[in-house]
Design a protein around this motif. Structure first.
Motif, PDB file in Angstrom:
ATOM      1  N   GLY A  79       1.268  -0.669  -0.191  1.00 56.73           N
ATOM      2  CA  GLY A  79      -0.083  -0.193   0.109  1.00 56.73           C
ATOM      3  C   GLY A  79       0.835   1.091   0.022  1.00 56.73           C
ATOM      4  O   GLY A  79       0.108   2.163   0.451  1.00 56.73           O
ATOM      5  N   GLN A  80       2.029   1.153  -0.707  1.00 62.54           N
ATOM      6  CA  GLN A  80       3.088   1.989  -0.370  1.00 62.54           C
ATOM      7  C   GLN A  80       2.629   2.622  -1.807  1.00 62.54           C
ATOM      8  O   GLN A  80       3.818   4.001  -1.966  1.00 62.54           O
ATOM      9  N   TYR A  81       2.037   2.788  -3.314  1.00 63.22           N
ATOM     10  CA  TYR A  81       2.629   2.802  -4.634  1.00 63.22           C
ATOM     11  C   TYR A  81       2.732   4.957  -4.285  1.00 63.22           C
ATOM     12  O   TYR A  81       3.212   4.931  -4.616  1.00 63.22           O
ATOM     13  N   GLY A  82       1.181   4.829  -4.161  1.00 60.48           N
ATOM     14  CA  GLY A  82       0.933   7.099  -3.567  1.00 60.48           C
ATOM     15  C   GLY A  82       2.407   7.489  -3.414  1.00 60.48           C
ATOM     16  O   GLY A  82       2.370   8.478  -3.434  1.00 60.48           O
ATOM     17  N   ALA A  83       2.799   6.929  -1.470  1.00 66.30           N
ATOM     18  CA  ALA A  83       3.706   7.636  -1.123  1.00 66.30           C
ATOM     19  C   ALA A  83       4.810   8.150  -1.331  1.00 66.30           C
ATOM     20  O   ALA A  83       5.865   8.569  -1.665  1.00 66.30           O
ATOM     21  N   THR A  84       5.611   6.467  -1.999  1.00 70.66           N
ATOM     22  CA  THR A  84       6.495   6.342  -2.460  1.00 70.66           C
ATOM     23  C   THR A  84       6.948   7.241  -3.522  1.00 70.66           C
ATOM     24  O   THR A  84       7.851   8.088  -4.266  1.00 70.66           O
ATOM     25  N   ARG A  85       5.698   7.237  -4.633  1.00 71.53           N
ATOM     26  CA  ARG A  85       5.328   8.041  -5.756  1.00 71.53           C
ATOM     27  C   ARG A  85       5.664   9.908  -5.411  1.00 71.53           C
ATOM     28  O   ARG A  85       6.794  10.146  -5.805  1.00 71.53           O
ATOM     29  N   ASP A  86       5.330  10.373  -4.535  1.00 66.30           N
ATOM     30  CA  ASP A  86       4.999  11.426  -4.329  1.00 66.30           C
ATOM     31  C   ASP A  86       6.797  12.000  -3.120  1.00 66.30           C
ATOM     32  O   ASP A  86       7.600  12.385  -3.619  1.00 66.30           O
ATOM     33  N   LEU A 120      12.277   9.090 -13.368  1.00 68.20           N
ATOM     34  CA  LEU A 120      11.389   8.007 -13.121  1.00 68.20           C
ATOM     35  C   LEU A 120      10.137   8.375 -13.153  1.00 68.20           C
ATOM     36  O   LEU A 120       9.489   9.328 -12.540  1.00 68.20           O
ATOM     37  N   SER A 121       9.103   7.446 -13.949  1.00 71.30           N
ATOM     38  CA  SER A 121       8.152   7.593 -14.222  1.00 71.30           C
ATOM     39  C   SER A 121       7.877   6.396 -13.728  1.00 71.30           C
ATOM     40  O   SER A 121       8.431   5.483 -13.341  1.00 71.30           O
ATOM     41  N   PHE A 122       6.719   6.443 -12.722  1.00 71.26           N
ATOM     42  CA  PHE A 122       5.315   5.262 -11.812  1.00 71.26           C
ATOM     43  C   PHE A 122       3.698   4.889 -12.632  1.00 71.26           C
ATOM     44  O   PHE A 122       3.678   5.634 -13.213  1.00 71.26           O
ATOM     45  N   VAL A 123       4.206   3.226 -12.630  1.00 64.66           N
ATOM     46  CA  VAL A 123       2.730   3.146 -13.670  1.00 64.66           C
ATOM     47  C   VAL A 123       2.165   2.257 -12.953  1.00 64.66           C
ATOM     48  O   VAL A 123       3.041   0.988 -11.705  1.00 64.66           O
ATOM     49  N   LYS A 124       1.030   2.269 -11.812  1.00 65.20           N
ATOM     50  CA  LYS A 124       0.636   1.474 -11.303  1.00 65.20           C
ATOM     51  C   LYS A 124      -0.488   0.292 -12.272  1.00 65.20           C
ATOM     52  O   LYS A 124      -0.966   0.288 -12.714  1.00 65.20           O
ATOM     53  N   GLY A 125       0.146  -1.233 -11.900  1.00 67.26           N
ATOM     54  CA  GLY A 125      -0.790  -2.016 -12.947  1.00 67.26           C
ATOM     55  C   GLY A 125       0.079  -3.985 -12.787  1.00 67.26           C
ATOM     56  O   GLY A 125       1.029  -3.519 -12.203  1.00 67.26           O
ATOM     57  N   ASP A 126      -0.746  -4.375 -12.650  1.00 62.84           N
ATOM     58  CA  ASP A 126      -0.006  -6.162 -13.675  1.00 62.84           C
ATOM     59  C   ASP A 126       1.316  -6.100 -14.434  1.00 62.84           C
ATOM     60  O   ASP A 126       0.890  -5.655 -15.663  1.00 62.84           O
ATOM     61  N   SER A 127       2.482  -6.059 -14.050  1.00 64.20           N
ATOM     62  CA  SER A 127       3.446  -5.765 -14.710  1.00 64.20           C
ATOM     63  C   SER A 127       3.699  -7.216 -15.617  1.00 64.20           C
ATOM     64  O   SER A 127       4.386  -7.012 -16.789  1.00 64.20           O
ATOM     65  N   PHE A 128       2.836  -8.214 -15.971  1.00 61.28           N
ATOM     66  CA  PHE A 128       2.773  -9.206 -16.724  1.00 61.28           C
ATOM     67  C   PHE A 128       2.248  -8.581 -17.771  1.00 61.28           C
ATOM     68  O   PHE A 128       1.730  -8.633 -18.805  1.00 61.28           O
ATOM     69  N   VAL A 129       1.263  -7.868 -17.497  1.00 62.42           N
ATOM     70  CA  VAL A 129       0.598  -6.167 -18.545  1.00 62.42           C
ATOM     71  C   VAL A 129       1.803  -5.412 -19.199  1.00 62.42           C
ATOM     72  O   VAL A 129       0.901  -5.437 -20.219  1.00 62.42           O
ATOM     73  N   LYS A 130       1.655  -4.886 -17.863  1.00 60.44           N
ATOM     74  CA  LYS A 130       2.665  -3.658 -18.144  1.00 60.44           C
ATOM     75  C   LYS A 130       3.827  -3.775 -18.715  1.00 60.44           C
ATOM     76  O   LYS A 130       4.170  -2.696 -20.260  1.00 60.44           O
TER      77      LYS A 130
END
Length: 227
Positions: A83-90, A98-108
């Motif tokens: 549950g750290q995606y938003g905090a780490t991105r900020d 550095l760019s952030f992608v939220k999702g499944d690596s198998f797809v992204k």
């Protein structure tokens, strides 16, 4: 991959590595800074100009890559565990490469590969773990249609698992060419001459109540595959 060449490149770029390490504050569940140094050394040797990371978590490796390289770094996380995606991105928003992608690596990852046919790509799989790392490797291989992936790093593969992979005794291990594999625990200079680079990890483990640690001094383990 040649251990001596890795050592030489690391030594030649030691001042740059030390500067990055000096600026880092490693987070829980992240790579050792010696492991980050190894990944950057190999990516640098192979002329990588795009890095894709699977498994951002608290962002230690993503930040290390963004500091060391001028090239683009894309880090992916489905944000289902920490549950750290938003905090780490900020926290890391100041890194323009550095760019952030939220999702499944198998797809992204296949989508990113398709969009970057002319890049020399290095990939770091910090998540998922275990057999799913091998499943993701197969997806990556199927989507390497341009042949421009030059290297893949896998975190949290210890020396026993590495031995089983080389011995073809583990799930999907036949996908690897043993001649193109190297493991961080086999590079003694990481835990001897350059161990001081991981002192912040040692302090983190102590403050976290995880000391003494089975992972010290060599780290959890990184397997690197040259494609």
């Amino acid at each position: 991959m040649n251990k001596e060449l890795i050592y030489q490149h690391w030594s030649d770029n030691l001042s740059k590595i030390e500067q990055v390490v000096d600026e880092m504050n490693p987070e829980k569940r992240g790579i050792y800074l010696t492991e980050g140094s190894l990944l950057c050394t190999v990516f640098d040797m192979l002329g990588v100009d795009l890095i894709i990371e699977s498994g951002t978590a608290y962002g230690t490796s993503a930040e290390f890559f963004a500091k060391y390289f001028d090239c683009d770094v894309i880090t992916i996380d489905h944000d289902k565990f920490y549950g750290q995606y938003g905090a780490t991105r900020d926290k890391l928003s100041g890194y323009k490469n550095l760019s952030f992608v939220k999702g499944d690596s198998f797809v992204k990852i296949p989508e990113i590969l398709k969009a970057n046919p002319d890049k020399k790509i290095g990939i770091f799989i910090d998540g998922p773990k275990d057999s799913q790392q091998m499943d993701l490797r197969k997806v990556i291989n199927r989507n390497n249609q341009n042949g421009n992936i030059v290297c893949i790093g896998y975190h949290d593969i210890g020396p026993i698992t590495f031995g089983r992979i080389k011995g073809r005794k583990i799930y999907q291990s036949s996908i690897f060419d043993n001649n193109n594999l190297i493991h961080s625990h086999d590079l003694d200079f990481m835990s001897e001459e350059f161990l001081y680079l991981a002192n912040k990890n040692k302090n983190l483990l102590k403050n976290w109540g995880r000391w003494p640690s089975d992972s010290w001094p060599k780290g959890p383990g990184v397997m690197i595959e040259k494609i």
